[in-house]
Design an enzyme around this catalytic site. Structure first.
Site, PDB file in Angstrom:
ATOM      1  CE  LYS A  54      46.720  39.262  30.548  1.00  0.00           C
ATOM      2  NZ  LYS A  54      45.771  39.909  31.503  1.00  0.00           N
ATOM      3  NE  ARG A 130      51.833  36.986  36.275  1.00  0.00           N
ATOM      4  CZ  ARG A 130      50.863  36.264  36.838  1.00  0.00           C
ATOM      5  NH1 ARG A 130      50.844  36.092  38.150  1.00  0.00           N
ATOM      6  NH2 ARG A 130      49.922  35.718  36.092  1.00  0.00           N
ATOM      7  NE  ARG A 169      37.552  36.562  33.444  1.00  0.00           N
ATOM      8  CZ  ARG A 169      38.847  36.798  33.668  1.00  0.00           C
ATOM      9  NH1 ARG A 169      39.569  37.416  32.743  1.00  0.00           N
ATOM     10  NH2 ARG A 169      39.410  36.459  34.812  1.00  0.00           N
ATOM     11  NE  ARG A 202      39.559  31.477  34.511  1.00  0.00           N
ATOM     12  CZ  ARG A 202      40.359  32.156  33.690  1.00  0.00           C
ATOM     13  NH1 ARG A 202      40.584  33.431  33.887  1.00  0.00           N
ATOM     14  NH2 ARG A 202      40.898  31.550  32.648  1.00  0.00           N
ATOM     15  NE  ARG A 213      43.118  37.405  39.848  1.00  0.00           N
ATOM     16  CZ  ARG A 213      42.357  37.020  38.830  1.00  0.00           C
ATOM     17  NH1 ARG A 213      41.054  36.882  38.978  1.00  0.00           N
ATOM     18  NH2 ARG A 213      42.912  36.776  37.659  1.00  0.00           N
TER      19      ARG A 213
END
Length: 271
Positions: A54, A130, A169, A202, A213
């Site tokens: 995204k 969500r 990432r 992160r 998650r």
């Protein structure tokens, strides 16, 4: 007469009517046949688990369609930092360890649509809704503004591939641009291509946190996808492909949906 025969007769009749309309337009001329630019722009939500891409695709959509990118997490932090009324309400709730209410989130989105100049040509919602109640409230607000959603695009990818993606990432905090150590490395190590500022990894980009998650994402998002599938605006894209191909597939969806549809397609019958 069977249902198949009835549908076939209806298909033939509608096709005949459409052909006759085209003949008459050609004979007498169509009063207002000059194409006009769309007065309403992109209005979409981008659905996908963390790491689906995204953050890679949204900036491309934003640039191509001059739309604003509304990542609800970023919006929430910005409102709190700016100490707006909505931000103060949200901070109080978060300080109590509670979830920010749907009403506050909807109001934040509406505030952006009303006051953010970038949103005048459309918007991309990322991270919201969500839940189905959130989707219903969002639809209610947008319909009241006469700006209903056009697209709900879901980026689909297997969890195992996501784990490989996420653990490598890298992120540019200020812009949200994302890179990957293997699949999409920056030009210079740990450095943003555009600003030259340092990239970070992160703290929650680890396998244990990610799997938790993903479990929450699948539990919440399944009903939301079903909700938008029923509205007819949902489309899926295989996000395991390289980013350029994902972008091409997304453009195909936008361009196809922008084309005028026949009467047959409007009533759900293919030619």
């Amino acid at each position: 007469m069977s249902s198949e025969q009835i549908v076939e007769q209806l298909r033939n009749h509608i096709t005949s009517l459409e052909n006759r309309v085209h003949e008459l337009e050609g004979k007498f001329g169509k009063p207002d046949s000059t194409p006009k630019p769309a007065v309403d722009g992109m209005r979409m939500i981008l659905i996908g688990p963390p790491g689906a891409g995204k953050g890679t695709q949204a900036p491309k959509i934003k640039e191509r369609y001059c739309a604003c990118h509304l990542a609800t997490g970023d919006m929430l932090r910005a409102q709190v930092a700016a100490k707006t009324e909505l931000g103060r309400q949200a901070k109080k709730i978060m300080d109590e360890g509670k979830l920010v209410s749907d009403e506050i989130m909807i109001n934040m989105i509406q505030n952006e649509l009303d006051n953010n100049k970038e949103c005048q040509s459309g918007f991309i919602l990322d991270g919201f809704p969500r839940t189905v109640p959130q989707a219903e409230k969002l639809d209610g607000m947008l319909i009241a503004k006469k700006q209903p959603l056009k697209h709900a695009i879901e980026l689909q990818i297997a969890d195992e591939l996501l784990v490989a993606r996420i653990t490598g990432r890298l992120v540019h905090p200020a812009s949200g641009r994302s890179y990957h150590k293997i699949f999409n490395p920056p030009k210079a190590s740990m450095t943003d291509d555009v600003t030259g500022e340092p990239l970070i990894q992160r703290s929650d980009d680890n396998e244990a946190t990610l799997r938790k998650r993903l479990g929450t994402y699948h539990e919440q998002t399944g009903p939301v996808v079903d909700y938008y599938r029923k509205t007819g605006i949902w489309k899926k894209i295989d996000a395991s492909q390289e980013p350029g191909q994902v972008w091409k597939n997304m453009l195909n969806i936008f361009e196809k949906d922008a084309q005028p549809s026949s009467l047959l397609s409007k009533i759900g019958i293919s030619k």
